[in-house]
Scaffold this motif. Structure first.
Motif, PDB file in Angstrom:
ATOM      1  N   ASN A  41      -0.736   5.027  -3.121  1.00  0.00           N
ATOM      2  CA  ASN A  41      -2.204   5.100  -3.318  1.00  0.00           C
ATOM      3  C   ASN A  41      -2.958   4.566  -2.041  1.00  0.00           C
ATOM      4  O   ASN A  41      -2.635   3.644  -1.402  1.00  0.00           O
ATOM      5  CB  ASN A  41      -2.568   3.647  -3.950  1.00  0.00           C
ATOM      6  N   ASP A  93       5.879   5.178  -2.381  1.00  0.00           N
ATOM      7  CA  ASP A  93       5.405   4.084  -3.075  1.00  0.00           C
ATOM      8  C   ASP A  93       4.593   2.825  -2.036  1.00  0.00           C
ATOM      9  O   ASP A  93       4.819   1.835  -2.390  1.00  0.00           O
ATOM     10  CB  ASP A  93       6.560   3.177  -3.404  1.00  0.00           C
ATOM     11  N   CYS A  94       3.954   3.295  -1.306  1.00  0.00           N
ATOM     12  CA  CYS A  94       2.936   2.489  -0.210  1.00  0.00           C
ATOM     13  C   CYS A  94       1.655   2.176  -1.156  1.00  0.00           C
ATOM     14  O   CYS A  94       1.219   3.173  -1.838  1.00  0.00           O
ATOM     15  CB  CYS A  94       2.968   2.840   0.949  1.00  0.00           C
ATOM     16  N   ASN A  95       1.017   0.912  -0.760  1.00  0.00           N
ATOM     17  CA  ASN A  95      -0.399   0.926  -1.379  1.00  0.00           C
ATOM     18  C   ASN A  95      -1.272   0.539   0.032  1.00  0.00           C
ATOM     19  O   ASN A  95      -1.038  -0.583   0.768  1.00  0.00           O
ATOM     20  CB  ASN A  95      -0.221  -0.483  -2.135  1.00  0.00           C
ATOM     21  N   ILE A  96      -2.244   1.550   0.077  1.00  0.00           N
ATOM     22  CA  ILE A  96      -3.052   1.100   1.206  1.00  0.00           C
ATOM     23  C   ILE A  96      -4.518   0.739   0.723  1.00  0.00           C
ATOM     24  O   ILE A  96      -5.041   1.564   0.117  1.00  0.00           O
ATOM     25  CB  ILE A  96      -3.019   2.522   2.070  1.00  0.00           C
ATOM     26  N   LYS A 112       2.800  -2.737   1.811  1.00  0.00           N
ATOM     27  CA  LYS A 112       1.406  -2.873   1.211  1.00  0.00           C
ATOM     28  C   LYS A 112       0.575  -3.212   2.540  1.00  0.00           C
ATOM     29  O   LYS A 112       1.038  -4.206   3.332  1.00  0.00           O
ATOM     30  CB  LYS A 112       1.536  -3.972   0.300  1.00  0.00           C
ATOM     31  N   GLY A 125      -3.479  -4.297   3.018  1.00  0.00           N
ATOM     32  CA  GLY A 125      -4.529  -4.698   2.485  1.00  0.00           C
ATOM     33  C   GLY A 125      -6.020  -4.056   3.073  1.00  0.00           C
ATOM     34  O   GLY A 125      -5.911  -3.500   4.076  1.00  0.00           O
ATOM     35  N   ASN A 180       9.079  -2.528   2.090  1.00  0.00           N
ATOM     36  CA  ASN A 180       8.614  -3.674   1.281  1.00  0.00           C
ATOM     37  C   ASN A 180       7.972  -4.718   2.096  1.00  0.00           C
ATOM     38  O   ASN A 180       7.670  -5.796   1.538  1.00  0.00           O
ATOM     39  CB  ASN A 180       9.768  -4.134   0.391  1.00  0.00           C
ATOM     40  N   LYS A 210       4.659  -6.645   3.747  1.00  0.00           N
ATOM     41  CA  LYS A 210       3.041  -6.650   3.335  1.00  0.00           C
ATOM     42  C   LYS A 210       2.316  -7.282   4.324  1.00  0.00           C
ATOM     43  O   LYS A 210       2.533  -8.258   5.097  1.00  0.00           O
ATOM     44  CB  LYS A 210       3.088  -7.755   2.071  1.00  0.00           C
ATOM     45  N   PRO A 233      -1.461  -8.097   3.808  1.00  0.00           N
ATOM     46  CA  PRO A 233      -2.287  -7.956   2.764  1.00  0.00           C
ATOM     47  C   PRO A 233      -3.904  -8.162   3.246  1.00  0.00           C
ATOM     48  O   PRO A 233      -4.544  -7.373   2.588  1.00  0.00           O
ATOM     49  CB  PRO A 233      -1.935  -8.785   1.704  1.00  0.00           C
ATOM     50  N   ASN A 269       6.343 -10.642   5.663  1.00  0.00           N
ATOM     51  CA  ASN A 269       5.059 -11.010   4.950  1.00  0.00           C
ATOM     52  C   ASN A 269       4.151 -11.455   6.058  1.00  0.00           C
ATOM     53  O   ASN A 269       4.584 -12.318   6.809  1.00  0.00           O
ATOM     54  CB  ASN A 269       5.225 -11.998   3.879  1.00  0.00           C
TER      55      ASN A 269
END
Ligand code: UD1
Ligand code: CA
Length: 455
Positions: free
Chosen positions: A308, A322-325, A342, A344, A357, A359, A361, A376
């Motif tokens: 995304n 499966d990454c989220n940007i 991820k 953010g 995995n 993050k 964010p 993280n």
């Protein structure tokens, strides 16, 4: 070798009012002449000769990867003179297909049909024509009463009745090689532009009773020539539309094609959805089942499956599955994200590898870093990678937890599973399984606020 192709691309392109040679102006992210070259190759012609002149070095450099032969037209004396320069380079082929470098909307099927017609007619010259709604600027096809081709008259040399003719010369032709190069020597430049017109060869051949033919194509859109910036914008809109339609056929959803701009070399997997106001540029590759946009710009990047990307800028980056940007992320050259990462809002990543995995964010800058798996990075953290002279690396091993608003002063390394306390400025390496805190002890002054208000 039966066919060579000669692409005329030496002209100045005065009407573009540009320092960049006309044929290098991009259409859907690629120089217009590269589109012509690709379509000629797709029509099955391998020996391609490019006539260069104005901005010659730039054109040769830009097309150096295209496997074409360059011939030089030192002075731009007209299209007939330009073709003449290809005489030696084309001499081993029986026929030549001649095109201009400024018609990027060509389709290979159209070229194949022209060649087929030229052979059926046993012609020594065949002109590709079409009916144009607005013929302004093009050479007009003049036919005699029996409907046979008489000659081609340029806009600038045409009288009122000739200007009313809607059948135009596409600037694409097939010629018998031996004959055309002999006849080119007989051209003169007695016309309004003082140029040696290639089109005049038609009259010369007619006078000698040679077989000349016209192949009237029903597809006027594809022969659209670019002489100015308005015609450039029109070509751009047509090519973009074609690219979007092709992608939709291949199973890509484009929610609003009118606000989606995808370059011609982009590849996108099926079931990916492109949301409005999105640009995808260069040789970007996107996998299947992604959601891209709204409002994203992605250039020269590799993107996996199920990714995304919302309202973000991605430049020369690699993004795993499966990454989220985003929203509002900025991935710069050399950003490499492994799967499940991820990134953010308001996060900038430059020349850094981010492990599986992990993050990041919110509100961070990560540059020249190697980040392990399951890390993280708390809000507001930055890598201080630059001291005004040099750049230094930051290493965060697997499982690290960086407290919010940490400054990681590079070079620095945080060992596996370690923590940093929020607000710390970390200047020294941290061992595994540790906590690094760097801040003054907190002091609470009881009743201070009441006292200050009484004063
Ligand atoms: C030309 C045709 C016109 C046709 C139109 C189609 C002639 C005289 N006219 O006009 O009948 O309808 O194309 O688009 O041929 N070039 C050179 N060297 C030169 C001059 C031009 O290499 O000395 C190249 C240009 O870079 C360009 C192509 O030839 O790629 C066509 O030249 P351009 O000036 O655009 O011709 P048009 O006026 O469009
Ligand atoms: Ca032209």
């Amino acid at each position: 070798m039966k066919y060579s192709a000669v692409i005329l691309a030496a002209g100045k392109g005065v009407r573009m009012v540009s320092k960049l040679p006309k044929v290098l102006h991009p259409v859907a992210g690629k120089p217009m002449v590269a589109h012509v070259i690709n379509q000629v190759k797709a029509a099955g012609i391998e020996n391609i000769i490019l006539v260069v002149g104005s901005g010659r070095q730039e054109v040769e450099e830009a097309m150096s990867g295209e496997q074409v032969h360059f011939v030089v037209q030192e002075q731009q004396l007209g299209t007939g003179h330009a073709l003449m320069q290809a005489r030696t380079a084309a001499k081993h082929s029986e026929q030549v297909l001649v095109l201009a470098g400024d018609t990027p909307l060509l389709k290979p099927e159209m070229l194949k049909k022209l060649i087929q017609f030229h052979e059926q007619q046993k012609a020594v010259a065949t002109v590709l024509s079409c009916e144009a709604e607005d013929p302004f600027g093009y050479g007009r096809i003049i036919r005699n009463q029996e409907g046979f081709l008489e000659c081609i008259v340029e806009e600038k040399d045409a009288d009122v009745s000739q200007k009313a003719i809607k059948e135009i010369n596409s600037g694409i032709y097939c010629f018998n090689t031996g004959i055309i190069f002999d006849k080119l020597a007989n051209l003169n430049n007695n016309n309004s532009q003082g140029e040696y017109y290639l089109t005049e060869v038609i009259e010369i051949l007619k006078k000698e009773n040679k077989q000349v033919a016209v192949y009237l194509s029903p597809d006027s859109e594809s022969i659209h020539g670019i002489n100015d910036r308005q015609q450039l914008a029109y070509a751009e809109s047509i090519l973009r539309q074609r690219i979007n339609i092709q992608l939709m056929k291949e199973g890509v959803s484009i929610v609003d094609p009118l606000t989606t701009f995808i370059d011609s070399e982009v590849k996108i997997g099926n079931d990916t959805v492109i949301l409005p106001f999105t640009m995808i540029e260069g040789k970007t590759v996107i996998g299947t089942n992604c959601r891209i946009g709204p409002s994203s710009r992605i250039s020269s990047s590799l993107i996996g499956n199920n990714v995304n990307i919302e309202s973000s800028r991605i430049l020369e980056a690699k993004i795993g599955d499966d990454c989220n940007i985003g929203p509002y992320a900025y991935l710069r050259p050399g950003a490499v994200l492994h799967s499940g990462v991820k990134i953010g809002d308001f996060v900038e990543i430059k020349k850094s590898v981010i492990g599986e995995n992990s993050k990041i964010p919110h509100l961070s800058y990560v540059g020249d870093a190697q980040v392990g798996k399951g890390v993280n990075i708390g809000a507001g953290t930055i890598t201080c990678n630059y001291d005004g002279f040099n750049k230094y690396n930051t290493v965060l091993e697997d499982g690290v937890f960086i407290g919010s608003n940490s400054n990681l002063v590079a070079p620095v390394k945080i060992g596996k599973n370690s923590y940093t306390g929020a607000g710390s400025t970390i200047t020294r390496d941290v061992e595994e399984d540790s906590l690094a805190v760097e801040r003054a002890a907190q002091k609470n002054i009881i009743g201070w606020a009441k006292r200050i208000k009484k004063q």
